[in-house]
Structures are given as structure tokens and as C-alpha cells.
Design an enzyme around this catalytic site. Structure first.
Site, PDB file in Angstrom:
ATOM      1  N   TYR A 107      -6.729  13.531 -24.322  1.00 18.27           N
ATOM      2  CA  TYR A 107      -6.026  12.620 -25.228  1.00 18.27           C
ATOM      3  C   TYR A 107      -5.023  11.792 -24.429  1.00 18.27           C
ATOM      4  O   TYR A 107      -4.241  12.322 -23.644  1.00 18.27           O
ATOM      5  CB  TYR A 107      -5.321  13.430 -26.309  1.00 18.27           C
ATOM      6  CG  TYR A 107      -4.441  12.608 -27.234  1.00 18.27           C
ATOM      7  CD1 TYR A 107      -5.003  11.723 -28.130  1.00 18.27           C
ATOM      8  CD2 TYR A 107      -3.050  12.733 -27.195  1.00 18.27           C
ATOM      9  CE1 TYR A 107      -4.205  10.973 -28.988  1.00 18.27           C
ATOM     10  CE2 TYR A 107      -2.245  11.997 -28.042  1.00 18.27           C
ATOM     11  CZ  TYR A 107      -2.829  11.107 -28.933  1.00 18.27           C
ATOM     12  OH  TYR A 107      -2.046  10.366 -29.763  1.00 18.27           O
ATOM     13  N   ARG A 124     -12.439   2.712 -33.346  1.00 14.39           N
ATOM     14  CA  ARG A 124     -13.851   2.625 -33.690  1.00 14.39           C
ATOM     15  C   ARG A 124     -14.417   1.376 -33.042  1.00 14.39           C
ATOM     16  O   ARG A 124     -13.700   0.422 -32.751  1.00 14.39           O
ATOM     17  CB  ARG A 124     -14.048   2.612 -35.196  1.00 14.39           C
ATOM     18  CG  ARG A 124     -13.477   1.396 -35.893  1.00 14.39           C
ATOM     19  CD  ARG A 124     -13.532   1.555 -37.400  1.00 14.39           C
ATOM     20  NE  ARG A 124     -12.454   2.415 -37.906  1.00 14.39           N
ATOM     21  CZ  ARG A 124     -12.529   3.075 -39.056  1.00 14.39           C
ATOM     22  NH1 ARG A 124     -13.617   3.025 -39.785  1.00 14.39           N
ATOM     23  NH2 ARG A 124     -11.520   3.815 -39.460  1.00 14.39           N
ATOM     24  N   ASP A 134     -17.838  -3.819 -20.596  1.00 12.31           N
ATOM     25  CA  ASP A 134     -16.943  -4.182 -21.708  1.00 12.31           C
ATOM     26  C   ASP A 134     -15.489  -3.964 -21.291  1.00 12.31           C
ATOM     27  O   ASP A 134     -14.737  -3.239 -21.937  1.00 12.31           O
ATOM     28  CB  ASP A 134     -17.278  -3.374 -22.954  1.00 12.31           C
ATOM     29  CG  ASP A 134     -16.692  -4.021 -24.218  1.00 12.31           C
ATOM     30  OD1 ASP A 134     -16.353  -5.218 -24.163  1.00 12.31           O
ATOM     31  OD2 ASP A 134     -16.576  -3.331 -25.240  1.00 12.31           O
ATOM     32  N   HIS A 169       0.816  -1.215   0.000  1.00 17.18           N
ATOM     33  CA  HIS A 169       0.000   0.000   0.000  1.00 17.18           C
ATOM     34  C   HIS A 169       0.855   1.273   0.000  1.00 17.18           C
ATOM     35  O   HIS A 169       0.327   2.363   0.202  1.00 17.18           O
ATOM     36  CB  HIS A 169      -0.960   0.041   1.206  1.00 17.18           C
ATOM     37  CG  HIS A 169      -1.703  -1.231   1.427  1.00 17.18           C
ATOM     38  ND1 HIS A 169      -2.670  -1.676   0.573  1.00 17.18           N
ATOM     39  CD2 HIS A 169      -1.590  -2.178   2.403  1.00 17.18           C
ATOM     40  CE1 HIS A 169      -3.135  -2.843   1.007  1.00 17.18           C
ATOM     41  NE2 HIS A 169      -2.494  -3.168   2.101  1.00 17.18           N
ATOM     42  N   VAL A 170       2.157   1.133  -0.236  1.00 16.36           N
ATOM     43  CA  VAL A 170       3.060   2.285  -0.330  1.00 16.36           C
ATOM     44  C   VAL A 170       3.774   2.214  -1.676  1.00 16.36           C
ATOM     45  O   VAL A 170       4.280   1.158  -2.056  1.00 16.36           O
ATOM     46  CB  VAL A 170       4.092   2.292   0.820  1.00 16.36           C
ATOM     47  CG1 VAL A 170       5.108   3.420   0.619  1.00 16.36           C
ATOM     48  CG2 VAL A 170       3.403   2.435   2.166  1.00 16.36           C
ATOM     49  N   PHE A 196     -19.810   1.738 -30.047  1.00 14.30           N
ATOM     50  CA  PHE A 196     -20.370   3.019 -29.620  1.00 14.30           C
ATOM     51  C   PHE A 196     -20.138   4.123 -30.640  1.00 14.30           C
ATOM     52  O   PHE A 196     -20.741   5.182 -30.557  1.00 14.30           O
ATOM     53  CB  PHE A 196     -19.757   3.445 -28.282  1.00 14.30           C
ATOM     54  CG  PHE A 196     -20.134   2.547 -27.151  1.00 14.30           C
ATOM     55  CD1 PHE A 196     -21.455   2.245 -26.901  1.00 14.30           C
ATOM     56  CD2 PHE A 196     -19.168   1.996 -26.329  1.00 14.30           C
ATOM     57  CE1 PHE A 196     -21.812   1.420 -25.858  1.00 14.30           C
ATOM     58  CE2 PHE A 196     -19.517   1.166 -25.277  1.00 14.30           C
ATOM     59  CZ  PHE A 196     -20.841   0.870 -25.045  1.00 14.30           C
ATOM     60  N   GLY A 197     -19.238   3.914 -31.571  1.00 13.20           N
ATOM     61  CA  GLY A 197     -18.943   4.942 -32.559  1.00 13.20           C
ATOM     62  C   GLY A 197     -17.450   5.058 -32.799  1.00 13.20           C
ATOM     63  O   GLY A 197     -16.681   4.166 -32.455  1.00 13.20           O
ATOM     64  N   LYS A 198     -17.041   6.169 -33.377  1.00  8.50           N
ATOM     65  CA  LYS A 198     -15.637   6.394 -33.696  1.00  8.50           C
ATOM     66  C   LYS A 198     -15.043   7.423 -32.733  1.00  8.50           C
ATOM     67  O   LYS A 198     -15.739   8.286 -32.212  1.00  8.50           O
ATOM     68  CB  LYS A 198     -15.486   6.893 -35.136  1.00  8.50           C
ATOM     69  CG  LYS A 198     -15.939   5.891 -36.185  1.00  8.50           C
ATOM     70  CD  LYS A 198     -15.814   6.471 -37.589  1.00  8.50           C
ATOM     71  CE  LYS A 198     -16.314   5.471 -38.643  1.00  8.50           C
ATOM     72  NZ  LYS A 198     -16.259   6.049 -40.003  1.00  8.50           N
ATOM     73  N   VAL A 199     -13.723   7.314 -32.547  1.00  8.18           N
ATOM     74  CA  VAL A 199     -12.989   8.250 -31.693  1.00  8.18           C
ATOM     75  C   VAL A 199     -11.967   8.967 -32.556  1.00  8.18           C
ATOM     76  O   VAL A 199     -11.207   8.328 -33.298  1.00  8.18           O
ATOM     77  CB  VAL A 199     -12.288   7.528 -30.530  1.00  8.18           C
ATOM     78  CG1 VAL A 199     -11.607   8.544 -29.610  1.00  8.18           C
ATOM     79  CG2 VAL A 199     -13.276   6.688 -29.735  1.00  8.18           C
TER      80      VAL A 199
END
Length: 617
Positions: A369, A301, A420, A65-66, A304-307
């Protein structure tokens, strides 16, 4: 003779003192170790989370945890959701290079030390969901690199320090659900925060600024008092009419104009239209940034669509996701709600939503980005000139992505199910830190389906069997996808790959790995790009976590918060031993009733077609 005895005694004493010195130097010679040891002794730890915090070691960089940098200086302390109680200590102010202090979801009481103001490199301070009391230290205003400050759900009192308004780097502020009093500062960066940041306190709402007083003009000599009054009355009536006419026209125009939940103000007229901390971009602004959505700017792509990669007018690089489904009548409010929900999920291992654009035909989301692309692209599509992901980076990706998913499941209200999880949706920033992307989009894209069961979204090879068969997702479906993603990290291979058929291997990565594990062929299993530069014991541990996450029964899979703890070295051995015992029992039972059945657990293929479903690639 006596002299020899004296010399011998002195020599023995010197050796003894040297040994004592060697033992004491690590305890008292490392300031950061001393500070963390002071915290450890001040906290009750019923789950032995701090068991590895050994004060006799030279520095605390080997403690669980460090996290330390290359100079063995502490940069992160991650103790969220660890069931700790007790109080914080002023020695924490000695961790000069600390960037992240994560102590959320515990039972820590007492005051916030003023000495935290000495942590000038601090980026994130998360103390929410504790029992802290007293004031917010005004010394926090010295933390000029602070981006995330979450003190909500405590019992803090007093006012909001004005010094916090000078922290211009602050992106996320949550002081809700405390006992704060006094005014909310209205200057500095505070003007960008939504009311939810200060909700459920006893704070004063900032009063509206009164109009400037108008000095009466003294009457001219020779003009009577009655004439002066008549002139003043006429001027007042004229002014009232002057202001009333536009107001009446505006009200009439609004009544005739159909109501829209979004006010579509072009960016060139008002570039700072915000929904909370979320900027609304104009379509023209994003068209210019992406060169009119040019194919040369496509980053990826999927379902959901394209980036698209884009550059805004101020020079900053962004990723613009162009959602493929068109807006339907009456869906604006629901879309706004889901966008707000996504924007409120803020964690260093989650992709931050910067803004959005919505028109009659377009819906676009704007993200920062990610310079190093996705884990999938770095594993399988990198140019030959780029170095492959090293084993230490892969371990950090495994832990970072687990932390991001655990935050979605345990700290978002309502919880967010990704649906996903895969290497293509784990992005890498400039420092190769894992950032989970595309979370919440499945819900966002299904906002129209209010009367039917949501369609299965995901990618073949990553989809949990119960999700595929019932269409019902839960956090355990994300755990399954995460387990397959771990196998992608280890092997460098795709979750579903028909090319493996050429070697008579399983097309499903999970089944292929299980087959190799039966023969203990680790050298065949690990990504060849690593060229043997990995720790075999750590590989085995990651494989164990992956197999625990991909059990056929969702009830038997761990929660993501448990996965985080196992990756940090807490509880994996016990969980794995318990799983092996259960598997031995299943194996005996199966062979007793079905003697010709192989050992492999339920086949993850489920007779699936070799194509991807509606999720993004």
C-alpha cells in the site's frame, strides 16, 4: 622600525596561513568528501560524469549523482551505467549514513572492499554488470538493513558467505553469472530465494537429507535366527506395502485429474505457498482483507480493473488489483510467466509485486500500500488540509520515476514497456519517493491476443503519435508519456482537459504549454499551488526535458537513461541547443514552403476523440 617590519611580516604570514587553512579544511575536514574523492581519483571517467566532484567544496552534497539528508550526510551514490572503470576503494566504508550504493553496469574491476561491511545503514548494494573479482566479503553479513544485494554478472569467486544468511531483511539477492563455488546455504533467509539467484556458477546443489538410521531390534532370547529373519522380512514387506498403496493411489488420482499449472492450495492449509519470492494468496484471504471488495475500499479504477485497499491477517496494508478480464482456458501458463516477469523487476522506484491470486473466475495482484497515493491525486484531488507537493518533492518525483522507467527499459530481460506513463500511475511512498506502478500490466492483460496486433492502451494526452497510428509500442512511447507527465508535475493540470476550452486554450496539455512558451508566460504555466515557491531556472530545465521527450519523431527522443543523466545535470544544455538548431531549420523550411503555417510542432491531438482508451485512470 625593525620591530614593525617583523610584526608586518608575521601578520602577513598569519593571514596567508589562515587562507591556506580555509582552503585545506574542506579537503581534509570532511570524511565523506574524502572518501568520495578517493573513489573519484581511483576511477577512469571518460564521459566526465564526475566532473562536478570538486574536493575543495565543504561537503559533497552539491555534487551530481550524490544525495544527502537534511544533516548534509551522504545517503545515496548513483553512478549506474556511467562507463566508469578502475577499482573501488576501502574509504567507501566511511560513508556511515549511506543507504544506496548504485555502481551497476560499469567496467569496475578488482575486489569488493571488506570495509563495505561498515555501512550498517545500507539498504541497496548494486554492483552487477561489472568486472569484479575475488570473494564476496563475509563482512556484508553485518548489513542487517540490507534489502537488495545484486552482484550478478561479475567474475566473483570463492563461496557464498554463511554470514549472509543472517541478513533477515534481504528481499532481493542475485549472485548469478559469476565463478562462485561450494554449497548454497540452505538456512536463514536463503531458503526463500529462487535458483535463478545462483544460476551460472559452479555451486553445489544442497544434498537431500538422508532418512534417520533405524537401529535393529535385537532378537528375543529363544527365538531362532531363521524366525528372526522371517519376522524382519514380513515387517519390511508390510512397511513397503503401507507406503506403496498411497503412492499408487496418488499417481492414479493425478492421472485422472486435469493438469493445472497452478496448485490451488488454500492459504489456511499452507500459508507459505510461493512462486519464487511471490506469495500465492487464496481468494478468501483477499476477500477478508478488502471486506469482500467493498466499494468503500476502492483506491482507484481504470482499464485494467479496480484497486482496493486491504489489511492482511498480520496487519500489513496492501493494495489489491482486481483484473477485470476473466481467465480463459489454456492461459494459465502464460499468465504465470508474465506474473513472474513483473515480479523479477525490482527497483526502489518500481512498485513491487508481493503476490497474486488466481481462480476459475478471478485474477488478482497484491502490492504494498502506498500511503501518499498517486502523483495525480496529490496534484488535483488532495483534501484542503493536505499540503501541496512542494517544488523539491516534484523534482525528486521527476528523477525517481525516470530511474524506474530506465530500469524497465535497460535492465529487464525482456525489457518491459509500460505503455501508460502518467501522473496517475506514479505512486508515492511514505517518504514521497516516486514509485512507478502498473508496469507490465498491458502485456499481462493482452496475453490471449497471440494472433492479433495488441490493442492500443493508454490515456488521451499521453499517447505517443506513432503508437496511436500504428499500434506498435516501444520504449520511446514511454518516453513521450514521461514527458507529458513532467508537464503535469510542473503545471498541476491534466494531460487532456475540456475545461481549458472555456478560455479558448488547447485541450491537450502539451499544446497548451507550447502556446504559453511562445509568449514566455512562465508564471501562467507553473502550478498556482506552488504560490511562487519554485526555482524558475529549474522549471525551465524540466520543461526542456519534457519537450525533448515529446518530440513527434520517436527517433529524436532521448532514451530514459539519457533523461536520468539530463535531470542529474549532465548533457541537457548540449541536447537542448542541438534541438533548438534543428527547430530553427524546420521553422525556416516550413515557412518557405508553407508561409501560413504556425511554428508549433505537429499537433499532438491527431483529431482524437475526447475519451480515454483502455488504460487505467
Amino acid at each position: 622600525m625593525m620591530d614593525q617590519w617583523v610584526l608586518a611580516i608575521l601578520g602577513s604570514a598569519s593571514v596567508f596561513l589562515c587562507l591556506i587553512g580555509l582552503l585545506l579544511v574542506p579537503v581534509y575536514g570532511n570524511t565523506e568528501g574524502d572518501a568520495l574523492n578517493a573513489l573519484r581519483t581511483n576511477l577512469a571517467d571518460p564521459n566526465n560524469v564526475l566532473q562536478s566532484w570538486d574536493p575543495t567544496l565543504v561537503n559533497p552534497c552539491t555534487w551530481f549523482h550524490v544525495t544527502c539528508n537534511s544533516e548534509n550526510s551522504v545517503t545515496r551514490v548513483d553512478l549506474g551505467n556511467a562507463n566508469l572503470s578502475g577499482q573501488l576503494v576501502p574509504q567507501l566504508g566511511q560513508l556511515q549514513n549511506l543507504q544506496y550504493l548504485e555502481l551497476y553496469s560499469n567496467n569496475i574491476s578488482g575486489r569488493i572492499p571488506y570495509e563495505l561491511g561498515n555501512l550498517t545503514n545500507l539498504v541497496s548494494l548494486d554492483l552487477y554488470l561489472n568486472k569484479l573479482t575475488g570473494p564476496i566479503p563475509d563482512t556484508l553479513g553485518k548489513l542487517q538493513r540490507l534489502r537488495f544485494l545484486r552482484l550478478n554478472n561479475n567474475s566473483l569467486s570463492g563461496g557464498i558467505p554463511m554470514s549472509l544468511t543472517t541478513v533477515t531483511s534481504l528481499q532481493v539477492l542475485d549472485l548469478s553469472n559469476n565463478h562462485l563455488t561450494g554449497p548454497v546455504p540452505v538456512n536463514g533467509s536463503f531458503s526463500f530465494f529462487t535458483p535463478i539467484s545462483f544460476a551460472n556458477n559452479q555451486l553445489d546443489v544442497p544434498p537431500a537429507s538422508p532418512p534417520p538410521p533405524i537401529s535393529p531390534t535385537p532378537p528375543s532370547p529363544g527365538v531362532s535366527n531363521s524366525a528372526t529373519g522371517a519376522i524382519a522380512g514380513g515387517v519390511a514387506a508390510g512397511a513397503a506395502l503401507l507406503f506403496a498403496v498411497p503412492a499408487i493411489l496418488l499417481a492414479w488420482w493425478r492421472r485422472r485429474k486435469p493438469q493445472d499449472h497452478f496448485f490451488d492450495v488454500p492459504a489456511e492449509e499452507d500459508p507459505e505457498v510461493h512462486l519464487g519470492q511471490l506469495k500465492r494468496f487464496s481468494l478468501r484471504e483477499l476477500q477478508v482483507a478488502t471486506d469482500n471488495f467493498s466499494n468503500k475500499n476502492i483506491l482507484g479504477r481504470g482499464g485494467f480493473g479496480k484497486v482496493y485497499k486491504g489489511r492482511l491477517a498480520d496487519g500489513s496494508l496492501v493494495a489489491v488489483k482486481r483484473l477485470k478480464e476473466e481467465r480463459t482456458q489454456g492461459g494459465e501458463l502464460q499468465f504465470q510467466t508474465e506474473v513472474e516477469m513483473i515480479s523479477m523487476a525490482v527497483h526502489r522506484n518500481l512498485l513491487r509485486l508481493w503476490g497474486f491470486c488466481m481462480t476459475a473466475t478471478e485474477r488478482l495482484l497484491v502490492y504494498p500500500y502506498m500511503a501518499n497515493g498517486s502523483v495525480a491525486s496529490r496534484l488535483r484531488e488532495r483534501p484542503e488540509s493536505d499540503e501541496p507537493l512542494g517544488w523539491p518533492i516534484r523534482k525528486c518525483i521527476a528523477l525517481g520515476s525516470a530511474r524506474g522507467l530506465a530500469y524497465l527499459h535497460d535492465h529487464c530481460d525482456p525489457k518491459i514497456i509500460h505503455r501508460d506513463v502518467k501522473a496517475a500511475n506514479i505512486l508515492l511512498d511514505e517518504e514521497y519517493e516516486a514509485v512507478v506502478g502498473d508496469f507490465g500490466l498491458a502485456k499481462l492483460m493482452d496475453y490471449k491476443d497471440t494472433h492479433v496486433t495488441t490493442a492500443v492502451r493508454g490515456t488521451i494526452g499521453h499517447i505517443a503519435p506513432e503508437y496511436l497510428s500504428t499500434g506498435k509500442s516501444s520504449e520511446k512511447t514511454d518516453v513521450f508519456g514521461y514527458g507529458v507527465m513532467l508537464l503535469e508535475l510542473i503545471t498541476g493540470q491534466r494531460a487532456f482537459d475540456l475545461a481549458r476550452l472555456a478560455n479558448d486554450d488547447d485541450v491537450m496539455l502539451l499544446d497548451w504549454v507550447k502556446g504559453l512558451l511562445k509568449d514566455e508566460k512562465y508564471e501562467t504555466l507553473v502550478d498556482a499551488d506552488l504560490q511562487g515557491n519554485y526555482n524558475e531556472e529549474e522549471v525551465k530545465q524540466l520543461i526542456q526535458v519534457a519537450l525533448l521527450c515529446t518530440q513527434s519523431s520517436p527517433m529524436e527522443r532521448p532514451k530514459m537513461s539519457e533523461v536520468v543523466r539530463m535531470l542529474e545535470g549532465d548533457g541537457l544544455a548540449e541536447r537542448w541547443e542541438e534541438w533548438q538548431k534543428e527547430e530553427m531549420f524546420r521553422q525556416d523550411f516550413t515557412h518557405a514552403h508553407h508561409p501560413h503555417t504556425d511554428w508549433i510542432i505537429a499537433d499532438s491531438t491527431y483529431n482524437l476523440r475526447p475519451d480515454e482508451l483502455s488504460g487505467p485512470r
